[in-house]
Structures are given as structure tokens and as C-alpha cells.
Design a protein around this motif. Sequence first.
Motif, PDB file in Angstrom:
ATOM      1  N   ASP A 301       0.828  -1.201   0.000  1.00  0.00           N
ATOM      2  CA  ASP A 301       0.000   0.000   0.000  1.00  0.00           C
ATOM      3  C   ASP A 301       0.862   1.250   0.000  1.00  0.00           C
ATOM      4  O   ASP A 301       0.567   2.235  -0.721  1.00  0.00           O
ATOM      5  CB  ASP A 301      -0.915  -0.010   1.230  1.00  0.00           C
ATOM      6  CG  ASP A 301      -1.970  -1.102   1.161  1.00  0.00           C
ATOM      7  OD1 ASP A 301      -2.233  -1.609   0.034  1.00  0.00           O
ATOM      8  OD2 ASP A 301      -2.522  -1.478   2.222  1.00  0.00           O
ATOM      9  N   GLN A 302       1.928   1.201   0.818  1.00  0.00           N
ATOM     10  CA  GLN A 302       2.840   2.349   0.826  1.00  0.00           C
ATOM     11  C   GLN A 302       3.523   2.524  -0.532  1.00  0.00           C
ATOM     12  O   GLN A 302       3.709   3.654  -1.015  1.00  0.00           O
ATOM     13  CB  GLN A 302       3.889   2.177   1.918  1.00  0.00           C
ATOM     14  CG  GLN A 302       3.324   2.243   3.328  1.00  0.00           C
ATOM     15  CD  GLN A 302       4.386   1.991   4.377  1.00  0.00           C
ATOM     16  OE1 GLN A 302       5.573   1.860   4.055  1.00  0.00           O
ATOM     17  NE2 GLN A 302       3.980   1.946   5.648  1.00  0.00           N
ATOM     18  N   ALA A 303       3.898   1.365  -1.142  1.00  0.00           N
ATOM     19  CA  ALA A 303       4.554   1.423  -2.455  1.00  0.00           C
ATOM     20  C   ALA A 303       3.610   1.994  -3.508  1.00  0.00           C
ATOM     21  O   ALA A 303       4.028   2.818  -4.353  1.00  0.00           O
ATOM     22  CB  ALA A 303       5.035   0.032  -2.854  1.00  0.00           C
ATOM     23  N   ARG A 304       2.327   1.587  -3.482  1.00  0.00           N
ATOM     24  CA  ARG A 304       1.367   2.110  -4.480  1.00  0.00           C
ATOM     25  C   ARG A 304       1.169   3.616  -4.313  1.00  0.00           C
ATOM     26  O   ARG A 304       0.961   4.348  -5.294  1.00  0.00           O
ATOM     27  CB  ARG A 304       0.040   1.375  -4.338  1.00  0.00           C
ATOM     28  CG  ARG A 304       0.100  -0.070  -4.822  1.00  0.00           C
ATOM     29  CD  ARG A 304      -1.300  -0.682  -4.853  1.00  0.00           C
ATOM     30  NE  ARG A 304      -1.265  -2.076  -5.301  1.00  0.00           N
ATOM     31  CZ  ARG A 304      -1.273  -3.117  -4.521  1.00  0.00           C
ATOM     32  NH1 ARG A 304      -1.303  -2.927  -3.194  1.00  0.00           N
ATOM     33  NH2 ARG A 304      -1.240  -4.322  -5.010  1.00  0.00           N
ATOM     34  N   GLN A 305       1.222   4.041  -3.041  1.00  0.00           N
ATOM     35  CA  GLN A 305       1.086   5.477  -2.813  1.00  0.00           C
ATOM     36  C   GLN A 305       2.311   6.259  -3.284  1.00  0.00           C
ATOM     37  O   GLN A 305       2.194   7.433  -3.671  1.00  0.00           O
ATOM     38  CB  GLN A 305       0.849   5.744  -1.332  1.00  0.00           C
ATOM     39  CG  GLN A 305      -0.494   5.228  -0.828  1.00  0.00           C
ATOM     40  CD  GLN A 305      -0.653   5.424   0.663  1.00  0.00           C
ATOM     41  OE1 GLN A 305       0.232   5.990   1.311  1.00  0.00           O
ATOM     42  NE2 GLN A 305      -1.774   4.963   1.206  1.00  0.00           N
ATOM     43  N   MET A 306       3.468   5.593  -3.265  1.00  0.00           N
ATOM     44  CA  MET A 306       4.702   6.274  -3.665  1.00  0.00           C
ATOM     45  C   MET A 306       4.869   6.338  -5.177  1.00  0.00           C
ATOM     46  O   MET A 306       5.444   7.300  -5.694  1.00  0.00           O
ATOM     47  CB  MET A 306       5.921   5.539  -3.073  1.00  0.00           C
ATOM     48  CG  MET A 306       6.033   5.673  -1.560  1.00  0.00           C
ATOM     49  SD  MET A 306       7.429   4.713  -0.930  1.00  0.00           S
ATOM     50  CE  MET A 306       8.797   5.506  -1.778  1.00  0.00           C
ATOM     51  N   VAL A 307       4.375   5.308  -5.890  1.00  0.00           N
ATOM     52  CA  VAL A 307       4.636   5.236  -7.335  1.00  0.00           C
ATOM     53  C   VAL A 307       3.554   6.032  -8.082  1.00  0.00           C
ATOM     54  O   VAL A 307       2.366   5.662  -8.023  1.00  0.00           O
ATOM     55  CB  VAL A 307       4.662   3.781  -7.816  1.00  0.00           C
ATOM     56  CG1 VAL A 307       4.897   3.723  -9.332  1.00  0.00           C
ATOM     57  CG2 VAL A 307       5.750   3.000  -7.079  1.00  0.00           C
ATOM     58  N   PRO A 308       3.957   7.086  -8.778  1.00  0.00           N
ATOM     59  CA  PRO A 308       2.971   7.854  -9.546  1.00  0.00           C
ATOM     60  C   PRO A 308       2.665   7.174 -10.886  1.00  0.00           C
ATOM     61  O   PRO A 308       3.266   6.158 -11.241  1.00  0.00           O
ATOM     62  CB  PRO A 308       3.673   9.202  -9.749  1.00  0.00           C
ATOM     63  CG  PRO A 308       5.124   8.847  -9.763  1.00  0.00           C
ATOM     64  CD  PRO A 308       5.309   7.689  -8.833  1.00  0.00           C
ATOM     65  N   GLU A 309       1.739   7.736 -11.628  1.00  0.00           N
ATOM     66  CA  GLU A 309       1.433   7.225 -12.959  1.00  0.00           C
ATOM     67  C   GLU A 309       2.650   7.400 -13.859  1.00  0.00           C
ATOM     68  O   GLU A 309       3.433   8.342 -13.708  1.00  0.00           O
ATOM     69  CB  GLU A 309       0.251   7.987 -13.553  1.00  0.00           C
ATOM     70  CG  GLU A 309      -1.077   7.727 -12.849  1.00  0.00           C
ATOM     71  CD  GLU A 309      -1.567   6.316 -13.088  1.00  0.00           C
ATOM     72  OE1 GLU A 309      -1.192   5.719 -14.125  1.00  0.00           O
ATOM     73  OE2 GLU A 309      -2.308   5.784 -12.225  1.00  0.00           O
TER      74      GLU A 309
END
Length: 398
Positions: A301-309
Motif C-alpha cells: 500500500d505504501q509502495a502504491r502510494q509512492m509510485v505515480p502514474e
Amino acid sequence: MLEQITRIVIRFITLLLKILVSPLGQISKILFPPGEFDDARKSGDRAARAFCSEVIQPQITQAVQQQAGANVNVDAAAAADTISNPFEASSYANAVASAHRNHKLLMVYLHSPHHPNARHFVRDCLGDVRVVNFLNSADSNLMCWGGSIHAADGASVAQGLKVCQFPFVALLSCQRGIRTAEVLFRMEGLGSRSHADANLARRAALTSNEIPFHATDFLAVLSAHVLHYQTIIEEANARRRLREEEAALRAEQDREFQETLAADRRREEERLEEERLERERIAEEEEKARLEEAQRQSMLDQARQMVPEEPQTGTPGVARLRLFLPSGSRVDRRFQATDRIAVIRAFIQIYFHEKEIAIQNFELSSNYPKKILDDDDASIEEALGALQAVIMVRDLDA
């Protein structure tokens, strides 16, 4: 004052009487010495020892010496020492307990010192060598106890057995307990010597309740009753031993059953303990897996929040990176030049999760400049120095 003088006079008279009477007691003992067992205060063991030594033993010694005197080659004194006194030198209660422990019959003789027939019976019957040998014989399976009715122990036994005449002889069974004796047969009073025919006298003695006058007849009656009751007692003892063996067998079976039951109980407890430990282990593993999964999910979840489009092609300030994975495959991805190295790491984590690649610990490095990208806070442009680069992903657990 008068009362004090009276008490002093009374004390003086009492002391004077004691001084005058005391020598009279000593003189009476000299003039009239105490007879056999006159002291009723004697204890049971002491009275029994006195009976054996003062009543029975002199008659045995005299009879043996008379028999040995007929043979000039035999020392009378030495012959007397070879025959032991068959009577127990202990109290009646101890004799009953001993007979019970040794599974023997008990012959009881009650002695009345002043009875006119007592001397003849002790001297000519109990003192007869044949009778003594029978009483001492191991085959007779017999114990003997005697006591004077002038002693407390003998008087108590006479009262308990309800003795009416003397001499008195009884055969007792002590099998029921250490304090219980059962009268098997009894003889009271001394029979007459009138029968000239020995066989007729012996038959009469066997059917009479009187003690036979002659030692031969007394021995015949006593041995016949001992043999008769000994057979009964042996059968009773055999049944008792059988019951004891059966009881011992049941006790052994019960013991083995209890041991088996205890062993089964221990095995069941061990099985339940093993199952409990296994459940705890499984629960711990499940909890550990749940925590690890929760931790991985949190990291994702933290990784998904960190990686932008992914930026569009031609967007200014875009870095194009080619990622070589440990499996040999490659992934091309565009990032903002200002994105941190941590964003690249987060992207790889998301990629491994989506592709179900079981790699948790990995390292990032570049070929040019050749360096390990371990500063997650550095931007891509700062770490690589260019907007196009090749990054190697190495599995640290491989």
C-alpha cells in the motif's frame, strides 16, 4: 493449739507402730516362707519364666537323670542338658501371638500348686521323657504354655477358660488372630489308675474329659487330638493360603491394571499435550504468516502510494530506465527525473507482487556509472547522472 498437739501425737503414734510392725513382717517371711507363685503381682513373662524354671525344669531334669542312670555309659547331667524345656517362657498373650504367627497349636497347662494331684501330673506326665520329646518335636507342630493360678496371668487364663478342676490341660487354636484362642479340647482333673488292661485304659482315656493318670495314656490322648486337629488346621491353613494367594493374585492384577491405566493416562496426556503444542505451533505460524502478510500488504500500500502514474512519452524531465530482473527478463519504465530511488524500489515491489515473484530482499545497481543505489532519498537524476540508464536487480536471498 489443741488441734496441732493432736496431729503431732497421731503422727508420733503412727511412726511408732511402723517401727514395731516392720520387724514382724520380716520375721513372718522367715517363719512362713512364700510358696510357689505366691506373689500374684508378678508380670506375665516373669511368672512364665518362674513356672518353667521352678516347676517344669526340675521334673524334666529328674526324669532324664533317672532314665540315664539305668545306663552306666551315659552321663546323667549331660543327658539332662540335651532336652530343652518345651514350655514358653513368656506371657499367655505372647504365647498366643507366637502360635498365631507360626501357625501352631497351643497346649495350655494351668498349675494349682496346692492341689493334691498337681505334683503327680507334673512329675509323672509332663516330666516324662517321652512326653517332653513329643512336646519338643517339630512334627507335633505344637507350642506349650503353662502358668500357676497363683500368678496373675494364670489366674486370668483360668477365669477366661472357666476351669473347674485341676490339673487342667487344653489344646487351643490361635488361627483367628494374635489375641484370639479357640478351645479345641480340654481335660480337667486327674483320672483314676483303676484299669489293669492298658488298652482298655487308653480307650477309656480317649473318651474321657479327665487327664489320664499314666504318662503313656496322656501322651496317646494328646497326640491323637493333636493329629486330629492338626489335620483340620492344615486344611484351614491350606484354604487360608489359597485365599491369600488369590488375594495376592488379585492385588497383582489390580496393580498391573492400575499401572496399565496410569500408562494409558500418561500416553493420553502426552497425546493431548502434543496436540496442544501442535495447535499452538500452527496458531503461531498462522499468526506469523498473518502478520507477515499484513506487513507485506502495508508495504504494498505504501509502495502504491509512492509510485505515480507513468509519464507520457515526450514529457519533459522524464527518465527512461531499463530494469534487468534476476530471472533475466527486463522491464522498461519511465519515471520523473526528480523521483527518488525509493520510487524505483517501490515499483519493483509492486511488479514482483503482481507477477507473483517470490523475492523480498533485493539490491539495485547501475552499470554506468557502476554503483549500488542504496540511497533511497536521492533522486534518479542525482543517483544516475543521466535520464537514460540500465538498472540491475539482484536477489539478496539467492
